[in-house]
Motif scaffolding. Structure first.
Motif, PDB file in Angstrom:
ATOM      1  N   THR A  44      -0.692   2.084 -12.306  1.00 16.02           N
ATOM      2  CA  THR A  44      -1.118   2.589 -10.901  1.00 16.02           C
ATOM      3  C   THR A  44      -0.247   2.535 -10.382  1.00 16.02           C
ATOM      4  N   PRO A  45       0.332   3.487  -9.898  1.00 18.95           N
ATOM      5  CA  PRO A  45       1.312   3.278  -8.442  1.00 18.95           C
ATOM      6  C   PRO A  45       0.654   2.941  -6.861  1.00 18.95           C
ATOM      7  N   VAL A  46       1.327   2.569  -5.319  1.00 21.92           N
ATOM      8  CA  VAL A  46       0.117   1.974  -5.321  1.00 21.92           C
ATOM      9  C   VAL A  46       0.291   3.211  -4.555  1.00 21.92           C
ATOM     10  N   TYR A  47       1.592   4.125  -4.389  1.00 16.92           N
ATOM     11  CA  TYR A  47       1.305   5.287  -3.474  1.00 16.92           C
ATOM     12  C   TYR A  47       1.516   6.593  -3.837  1.00 16.92           C
ATOM     13  N   ASN A  48       1.059   8.146  -3.866  1.00 18.15           N
ATOM     14  CA  ASN A  48       1.892   8.925  -4.480  1.00 18.15           C
ATOM     15  C   ASN A  48       2.795   9.385  -3.904  1.00 18.15           C
ATOM     16  N   ALA A  49       3.493  10.623  -4.366  1.00 22.39           N
ATOM     17  CA  ALA A  49       4.482  11.092  -3.893  1.00 22.39           C
ATOM     18  C   ALA A  49       4.610  11.597  -2.370  1.00 22.39           C
ATOM     19  N   LEU A 103      -7.572   7.584  -7.706  1.00 20.17           N
ATOM     20  CA  LEU A 103      -7.917   7.221  -9.513  1.00 20.17           C
ATOM     21  C   LEU A 103      -6.502   6.581 -10.283  1.00 20.17           C
ATOM     22  N   PRO A 104      -6.740   6.445 -10.954  1.00 15.92           N
ATOM     23  CA  PRO A 104      -5.498   5.390 -12.311  1.00 15.92           C
ATOM     24  C   PRO A 104      -4.739   7.361 -13.033  1.00 15.92           C
ATOM     25  N   GLY A 106     -11.037   0.806 -11.539  1.00 10.14           N
ATOM     26  CA  GLY A 106     -11.564   0.145 -10.046  1.00 10.14           C
ATOM     27  C   GLY A 106     -10.912   0.461  -8.568  1.00 10.14           C
ATOM     28  N   ILE A 107     -10.630   0.037  -7.221  1.00 13.58           N
ATOM     29  CA  ILE A 107     -11.081   0.374  -6.319  1.00 13.58           C
ATOM     30  C   ILE A 107      -9.017   0.251  -5.619  1.00 13.58           C
ATOM     31  N   ASP A 118      -9.396  11.067  -4.215  1.00 16.41           N
ATOM     32  CA  ASP A 118      -9.841  12.057  -5.770  1.00 16.41           C
ATOM     33  C   ASP A 118     -11.241  11.520  -5.318  1.00 16.41           C
ATOM     34  N   ARG A 119     -11.695  10.648  -4.969  1.00 19.37           N
ATOM     35  CA  ARG A 119     -12.957  10.398  -4.644  1.00 19.37           C
ATOM     36  C   ARG A 119     -13.398   9.559  -3.291  1.00 19.37           C
ATOM     37  N   PHE A 120     -14.619   9.953  -2.532  1.00 22.72           N
ATOM     38  CA  PHE A 120     -14.644   9.366  -1.519  1.00 22.72           C
ATOM     39  C   PHE A 120     -15.048   7.791  -1.343  1.00 22.72           C
TER      40      PHE A 120
END
Lengths: 496, 1046
Positions: free
Chosen positions: B415-420, B427-428, B441-442, B499-501
């Motif tokens: 799972t990356p730390v940041y998205n593009a 979320l993974p 996890g978070i 994705d989640r809050f």
């Protein structure tokens, strides 16, 4: 210098007063029950453990439905794995759901006992009217807590006052003794509680609630005649009826209606928070829910269909979300659920509770609905030998269900009841009718946390068959949940 | 004609009135009216003599009694009196020789002066060191109790944030453990073991002000010395609050003479160390696929694997950070008045984003002798501290934020730390085949980024006193001290996630507390010498009062989450909540002590204190505490005169009682009802009241009886000093909140006196200092202590479960015959190697297969269950030690400081998650690569399987590890700049140094840091020590610093 030497001497003699530091912001127990307002404050606290402000603390849904054939845990695999253990009957005494229900409901008992202790004596300053009402509420609530406790755990300790550490060392009493106390409390409560509550008292126990729970207690004790007559007494109060549209029982806008005999209250946006957390627990994860509590195919199959074999009992789509049907104001996504179904009775549309405050729902929990009372009556009459009489309350429940088609504009083809849907039952064979009533009860009260207790009540044969998909279930050892470890480690008179 | 010189000392003229006055205080039934003088005639050649008066003190300004004053090359003129004063008549050009045992002899030219105050420097060995003990001072050589001393020179230049950390590894029997490595996080000090299941914190006395946490309001650079009163005879004078030992902190004072300006500063870089090797993406994918095939799950395809990232989450959250300290002090004065003004600034950023600690202190101290018998003084310390915290430990169970490090360990590398878009990935990766099983996890980087939890503490700590010396030897002192602490917390819970809050709705929560502690302490001391008898008497009264007020407020619904909008006004008013409460507490005491010595050889002391507390039932508020001690300075005996290698030999023995009144609450004697229960009748919020605390009118303080035997021995003019103490501490009537059956409801557990605990141990302190030649000096101080802890009785024998390691699962049990908080677990017997083993072994439940963890059937009933749990170790080190070595060569000096513990266990709870393999969390490299893969492959690590996780991660010795460690806490290389160049700049000396903290740790522990105490989800309970939920690690710090004096 003289002053310097003398002052300490004065100080030492005067220090007694300095050591009298009054209690601030709290009442000493000896001077609390001195007026009507305080008596009411004490009973208010006894209601707090009822609430579902935290789905993990009030885990009665885990015991009532995940242990049954109606729902599975859901969410991701390791999340709340103890709930999965309940579902699979690999239950340790440290199981968090088993611990949570025990602690919460006994806390309810304790808060009731604070009231009965406080008002049990003279309690001068509390008016007779308030005293009777508050005591009645305490007795009702204590009965409600014990009813759930003995249903879940069987033999349990019985605490009826605020006990000393020595007194708290107490044996688990047979269920019959617990039920006897519940009967006593409910009988006393029914005698003093008012018929209705209005305004700021809505939600408090009523005479009907006490009688309905008493009827249910008699039913569990298989005292059929008393169960039937007490259920009829609730009916005889003349204030309860079935709502035309079944799903209005589970809508925020129509809470505390004429079908609600005893509702556990929740309200959104209060400070401090008093909302319905199950709205988050049971909603799909992409809607900011936790994705727990997925209805099974077995439950869905329990619902009858019309003659066409397709059109379902309208209660099905009021109860579960499934493919091809909208989930309130969201489109149903099959990826939400491994069973293909999600529950609906405890969730609200996003238009009512937005994603951002998902856990602060506005629904009540239907502890006792009038249709439950009718089904108690039907079952008690049938078991008591009056099968013909049982048809009356049973068919009332079915009629309301099918007539949702006459009143609910959101149903396709509203105005016409699909042919052959939920016809009146006419069979009077006791055994056949028993099966019919049980099936009706499962559909009518689906996902309202009663199922496992009904299954166990129906006996070994029924339970073994209903839970045949759970290889670890053994009726003799699993009809009750284990008394939790926290009690075992501290109560040495518990016995085995 | 020879003239007769006269001198006198301590001639007491006591009027009847004065006598009756201090009789009130001192109970001097046989007040000594004898003149204490011993006139010795002597002769001198005829010259015009002048009278010379003066006072002889040590460097700390403490009078030296009996110092010898003589003429150079001539006769002894006399000795100083009990106030250190002397009066002689000598020729105006005479040279005086001042000498005193243990001090460097000094020559002073009279040069016509009538007043000469003399400060003697102590010799090496420090037996003349003044030790601040109960309300008074004593010389180390006269001590009969067990007292450890830490001096400012021991702490110079250590890059540490708090005073409490100073004590680590510096005193035998004093165990100092940080909760976690987070800046500003709590420190636990345990003196002579854990005596109770309750509060084990010592009592702190900062410049005479008793305080429970004032120690952290002062800067380490302000410390002159810290004395730890360990045994009963030293501590019993503090009565009901002394059971856990007393720590007396003395801050720097000004001294007479030229104004001294000191500047010191250092700056350093902290970095993470001793990280856990976690699986990288390739290892994780490989392990995942092995587990998937074991469990019949879909595998990660190579195509999918190629799209996954390879994040090292520990490195993503633990970044190098700066620590900076600067302090300045100006001190000086004349014979009558001395002052010091000091300021200190300390700033430490944490390894994890949004964690930091900053402190600013200003301190002043003023002492003034107004006349020969009247003295006033004041100390005042102002401090501001800000702690910004992220989740440091635990799983968030008790409401504190869950550990960032824990989530960094959980998060899969794919799972990356940041998205593009540069947002934190929430979320993974979701895969149609694998569902949401690719991670859990978070995002810990997002959690740390969102954290904005700030605690501000403003404090005033100080006192003012007047001291009157109405007659020789008598001192009456009245001291008004106080500690005002304003503590505010402001935490913004930011909604984050894509994705989640999380934290939805967002909210701001603020709390304020005002704590005022004040004490009024009045003492009278009377010192007198009658020939060979020296008597010191003390009597006093003390009043201690605490007022505590607290408020809290919160709002939710912030439209703008920017920090500049994080104020209550910007939240939704409908969401506002507030609360407040107040508590008072008072302690009133009288006390007295007596010290006696005969001929400097035989020492005896006794003390008594009677405490009354508002916390006990009005019918029984008072309790008395007594102690006594004996000492024998064998080195002063005739027969030792010729035993030259031995310069000091002293035997000590003491016994006494101590109390512990902390942590029973302010009103434990009565049941209380309070509000806070809500139910929405009619849709509106309605409050309820119920019993929240159950009282017990019979509750009393717990007390301990402590015996101590000690030996002090010095060799080679005390270049080598050794102190050894053996103690036996029995805590009785231990207070505990009786665990009630859970069917009792949440009415609180009543406090009861039920339980006994015994601690015993041996403590050694050793120091060696030697100047080898003009260039080389070496020094070593070392300490070592053993402790043995055992519960000897508990109420009704009920063991107390503690240390939650899973929901409703406690990892420790406190039971009779075992140390407090012993680990109580299943025992891993190995790994099932084949099916036959599974069938023949005790039944562990359904679905057990080869490769699963095999547990020991302890009770032999053929079933593995709770009944097979046993005591498998405890978190209390059996041995603690510290060693400091100094070498100096010319202008260079090198300091090394080692500290370690031995014999304790740590339950590596985080490993149940990252090696337990029950949920799609990342795993350690070792479990990813060394797991069971067939008969004989491993007897330690089970096969990779999520479905078997429930069996394999059962709380057992599988996760219990040896917590012993040895750390090189500090290494420091300093250089003193040559004098000549500096003098022209007005600088008297400058030292520059480089320093490394936590350079290495030797341990078998596989977690991040073996040095840890409680995790936040377990609260500060002694039954939950040593359970590692993945804590904030302590940093390695490299720093450079400078000390300069002007």
């Amino acid at each position: 210098m003289l002053l310097l030497l003398v002052l300490p001497a004065i100080l030492t003699t005067g220090c007694k007063k300095i050591l009298d530091q009054p209690v601030l912001g709290q009442y000493e127990s000896g001077n609390f029950f001195t007026n009507d307002a305080n008596a009411t404050l004490a009973i208010n606290a006894a209601y707090a453990p009822l609430a579902f402000t935290d789905g993990a603390s009030n885990a009665i849904w885990v015991l009532g439905d995940l242990a049954s054939d109606d729902a599975i845990k859901g969410s991701s695999d390791g999340d709340q794995s103890d709930f999965l253990s309940v579902q699979n009957f690999t239950i340790n005494p440290t199981n968090s759901a088993v611990e949570a229900v025990w602690k919460l409901y006994y806390d309810g008992v304790f808060k009731c006992n604070v009231v009965t202790d406080g008002l049990g004596g003279t309690a001068a300053g509390v008016s007779a009217g308030v005293k009777a009402d508050v005591l009645g509420q305490a007795e009702f609530l204590r009965a409600y807590y014990y009813f759930n406790l003995t249903g879940a755990y069987g033999k349990i300790p019985l605490h009826l006052k605020v006990e000393t550490p020595q007194e708290l060392q107490s044996a688990a009493l047979p269920q019959a003794q617990i039920y006897a106390q519940i009967e006593k409390d409910l009988t006393a409560a029914a005698a003093v509680l008012p018929m209705t509550r209005t305004g700021a008292d809505v939600g408090r126990a009523t005479k009907g609630a006490a009688l309905a729970l008493l009827a249910k207690t008699y039913l569990y004790e298989q005292k059929w005649a008393l169960a039937a007559s007490t259920a009829q007494a609730v009916e005889g109060l003349g204030i309860y009826s079935l709502l035309p549209i079944y799903s209005d029982n589970f809508r925020a806008a129509t809470k505390n209606n004429v079908e609600a005999v005893f509702n556990i209250q929740h309200t959104s946006a209060l400070v401090p928070y008093q909302g319905y957390s199950l709205n988050a627990w049971f909603s799909p994860r992409p809607l900011n829910g936790y994705g727990f509590y997925l209805p099974t195919q077995s439950l869905v199959s329990n619902f009858e269909t019309a003659s066409d074999g397709v059109t379902p009992d309208p209660r099905l789509d009021y109860t579960v979300g499934r493919a091809g049907h909208p989930y309130y104001d969201s489109a149903f996504d099959p990826a939400w659920s491994v069973t293909g179904y999600v529950s609906k009775k405890h969730s609200q549309p996003l238009s009512e509770v937005p994603i951002s405050t998902k856990g602060d729902g506005n629904l009540n929990y239907q502890a006792i609905r009038f249709s439950d009372v009718l089904l108690i009556e039907a079952e008690a009459l049938n078991e008591g030998g009056n099968s013909a009489g049982a048809l009356v309350p049973l068919n009332r429940v079915r009629k309301r269900a099918r007539e949702s088609y006459l009143y609910d504009a959101s149903l396709p083809g509203v105005g016409t009841i699909p042919p052959g849907l939920l016809p009146d039952i006419t069979v009077t064979d006791q055994t056949l009718l028993r099966a019919t009533i049980r099936r009706e009860r499962r559909s009518e009260l689906a996902l309202e946390f009663h199922r496992f207790f009904d299954i166990i009540r129906y006996g070994s044969a029924y339970a073994t068959s209903a839970l045949s998909s759970k290889p670890n279930f053994n009726y003799a050892t699993n009809q009750f949940f284990p008394i939790p470890e926290s009690e075992r480690q501290t109560n040495f008179k518990l016995g085995e | 004609m020879k003239k007769r010189y006269s001198y006198f000392i301590s001639y007491l003229k006591i009027t009847g009135r004065k006598l009756s006055l201090f009789a009130i205080l001192l109970i001097l039934a046989t007040a000594q009216q004898l003149p204490v003088s011993a006139k010795t005639p002597f002769n001198q050649q005829a010259k015009p003599d002048i009278p010379v008066n003066g006072k002889i003190t040590d460097a700390a300004g403490i009078p030296l009694i009996g110092a010898s004053i003589g003429l150079k090359g001539g006769i002894t003129l006399g000795i100083s009196d009990v106030n250190g004063q002397f009066a002689i008549k000598v020729p105006d050009n005479a040279t005086l020789i001042i000498s005193y045992i243990g001090y460097q002899t000094q020559e002073i030219a009279v040069a016509g002066r009538a007043l000469i105050n003399i400060v003697l420097k102590s010799k090496e060995g420090n037996l003349n060191e003044i030790v601040v003990v109960g309300y008074t001072t004593q010389r180390k050589k006269d001590l009969t109790g067990a007292v450890s001393v830490v001096n400012s020179r021991d702490i110079n230049g250590l890059p540490i944030g708090g005073v409490d950390q100073i004590l680590q590894g510096k005193a035998a029997g004093v165990t100092v453990t940080q909760n976690t490595g987070a800046p500003g996080d709590g420190i636990n000090i345990r003196i002579r073991g854990v005596g109770t299941i309750n509060n084990n914190d010592p009592l702190y006395i900062v410049d005479g002000v008793p305080t429970t946490d004032g120690i952290n309001q002062i800067s380490p650079s302000d410390i002159e010395s810290i004395n730890i009163l360990k045994d009963a005879s030293s501590a019993a004078i503090y009565g009901a609050r002394a059971s856990n030992g007393v720590v007396i902190v003395t801050t720097r004072k000004g001294s007479s003479g030229k104004t001294k300006i000191s500047v010191s500063a250092y700056t350093g870089v902290q970095s993470a160390q001793h990280l856990i090797n976690m699986a990288d993406n390739a290892q994780y994918v490989n392990a995942y696929n092995i587990a998937a095939s074991n469990d019949g799950r879909p595998k990660i395809s190579s195509t999918l694997a190629a799209t996954l990232s390879n994040t090292n989450w520990l490195k993503a959250v633990l970044k190098p950070a700066q620590v900076t300290n600067a302090s300045l002090s100006i001190g000086g004065g004349n014979e009558n008045s001395q002052y010091i003004v000091a300021a200190n600034f300390f700033s430490q950023n944490g390894l994890i984003k949004n964690s930091s600690f900053n402190r600013f202190n200003i301190r002043t101290s003023l002492n003034s002798t107004l006349s020969s018998y009247f003295k006033i003084g004041t100390n005042l310390n102002l401090s501001y501290a800000k702690t910004r915290a992220v989740g440091t430990s635990g799983d968030g169970f008790s409401g504190a934020a869950a550990s960032v490090v824990r989530y960094a360990l959980f998060r899969t590398p794919g799972t990356p730390v940041y998205n593009a878009k540069g947002q934190f990935v929430d979320l993974p990766t979701q895969d149609p085949l694998l569902g949401n099983f690719l991670g859990d996890g978070i995002n810990p980087a997002a959690e740390a980024d969102a954290a904005n939890n700030n605690t501000y503490r403003y404090s005033v700590l100080g006192d003012a006193y007047i001291e009157i010396d109405p007659i020789k030897g008598l001192k009456i002192k009245s001291d008004l001290g106080g500690n005002l602490i304003l503590a505010n917390n402001k935490t913004f819970f930011k909604t984050y996630g894509i994705d989640r809050f999380f934290n939805s709705p967002n909210s701001l929560s603020q709390t304020q507390s005002t704590e005022l502690n004040y004490n009024w302490t009045n003492t009278a001391t009377y010192d007198l010498t009658l020939g060979k008898h020296v008597i010191n008497l003390l009597a006093g009264t003390e009043l201690i009062k605490q007022n505590l007020q607290a408020q809290s407020e919160s709002r939710t619904g912030y439209v703008n989450q920017n920090p500049s909008f994080q104020y209550l006004d910007n939240g939704t008013s409908a969401s506002q909540q507030n609360g407040g409460n107040e508590n008072h507490f008072a302690l009133s005491s009288v006390f007295a002590s007596a010290h006696y010595q005969y001929a400097g050889k035989y020492l005896a002391s006794a003390s008594y204190r009677r405490d009354g507390s508002s916390q006990l039932d009005p019918s029984a508020r008072y309790q008395g505490f007594a102690s006594g001690a004996l000492g024998w300075r064998i080195d002063q005996e005739e027969f030792m005169k010729n035993v030259t290698p031995i310069s000091t030999l002293k035997l000590r023995a003491s016994v006494g009682q101590l109390g512990n009144e902390q942590s029973i609450g302010n009103y434990p004697y009565v049941s209380l009802l309070s509000g806070g229960f809500y139910y929405p009748f009619g849709g509106g919020s309605t409050q309820g009241y119920s019993i929240t605390s159950k009282g017990n009118p019979n509750v009393r303080w717990e007390s301990s009886t402590q015996q101590d035997a000690g030996l002090d021995i010095g060799f080679f003019q005390n270049a080598l000093l050794l102190s050894a103490d053996y103690y036996l501490k029995k805590t009785s009537r231990m207070l505990l909140f009786l665990p009630l059956p859970s069917s009792a409801g949440n009415g609180g557990n009543p406090a009861v006196n039920a339980g006994n605990v015994t601690n015993s141990g041996l403590e050694l302190e050793l120091s060696y200092r030697k100047k080898l030649n003009d260039d080389w000096t070496i020094g070593i101080t070392a300490n070592l202590a053993t402790v043995s802890n055992k519960v000897t009785a508990l109420a009704a024998g009920t063991p107390i479960a503690g240390g939650r390691i899973d929901n409703n699962y406690n990892g420790t049990l406190t039971a009779v015959g075992h140390p407090i908080g012993s680990f109580y677990l299943l025992q891993q017997e190995g790994i099932f190697q084949n099916t036959q083993q599974v069938f023949t072994h005790a039944y562990q439940g359904p679905g057990i297969r080869p490769g699963d963890v095999m547990y020991k059937d302890v009770n032999g009933d053929g079933v593995i269950d709770d009944k097979d749990r046993t005591f498998v170790g405890n978190p209390i080190p059996t041995l603690t030690y510290g060693l400091t070595a100094n070498v100096s060569y010319k202008n260079f000096d090198l300091n090394l400081f080692f500290q370690g513990v031995n014999g304790n266990k740590i339950y590596n709870q985080i490993n149940t998650d990252i090696e337990g393999f029950y949920r799609p969390f990342n795993i350690t490299e070792r479990i990813a690569t060394q797991s069971w893969s067939g008969p004989g492959s491993s007897n330690k690590f089970p096969l990779l399987s999520w479905t078997d996780g429930n069996n394999n991660k059962l709380p057992s010795t599988r996760f219990l590890e040896n917590g012993s460690y040895l750390k090189l806490k500090n290494v420091q290389l300093g250089y003193k700049l040559g004098n000549s160049a500096l003098k022209t700049l007005g600088i008297s000396n400058v030292r520059v140094y480089i320093s490394a903290q936590n350079l290495f740790t030797i341990t078998k522990y596989t977690g991040l840091d073996p040095e840890q105490y409680n995790n936040s989800n377990n609260g500060n309970t002694v039954t939950a020590v040593g359970i590692d939920w993945g804590t904030y690690p302590s940093a390695r710090t490299l720093s450079v610093g400078i000390n300069a004096n002007f």
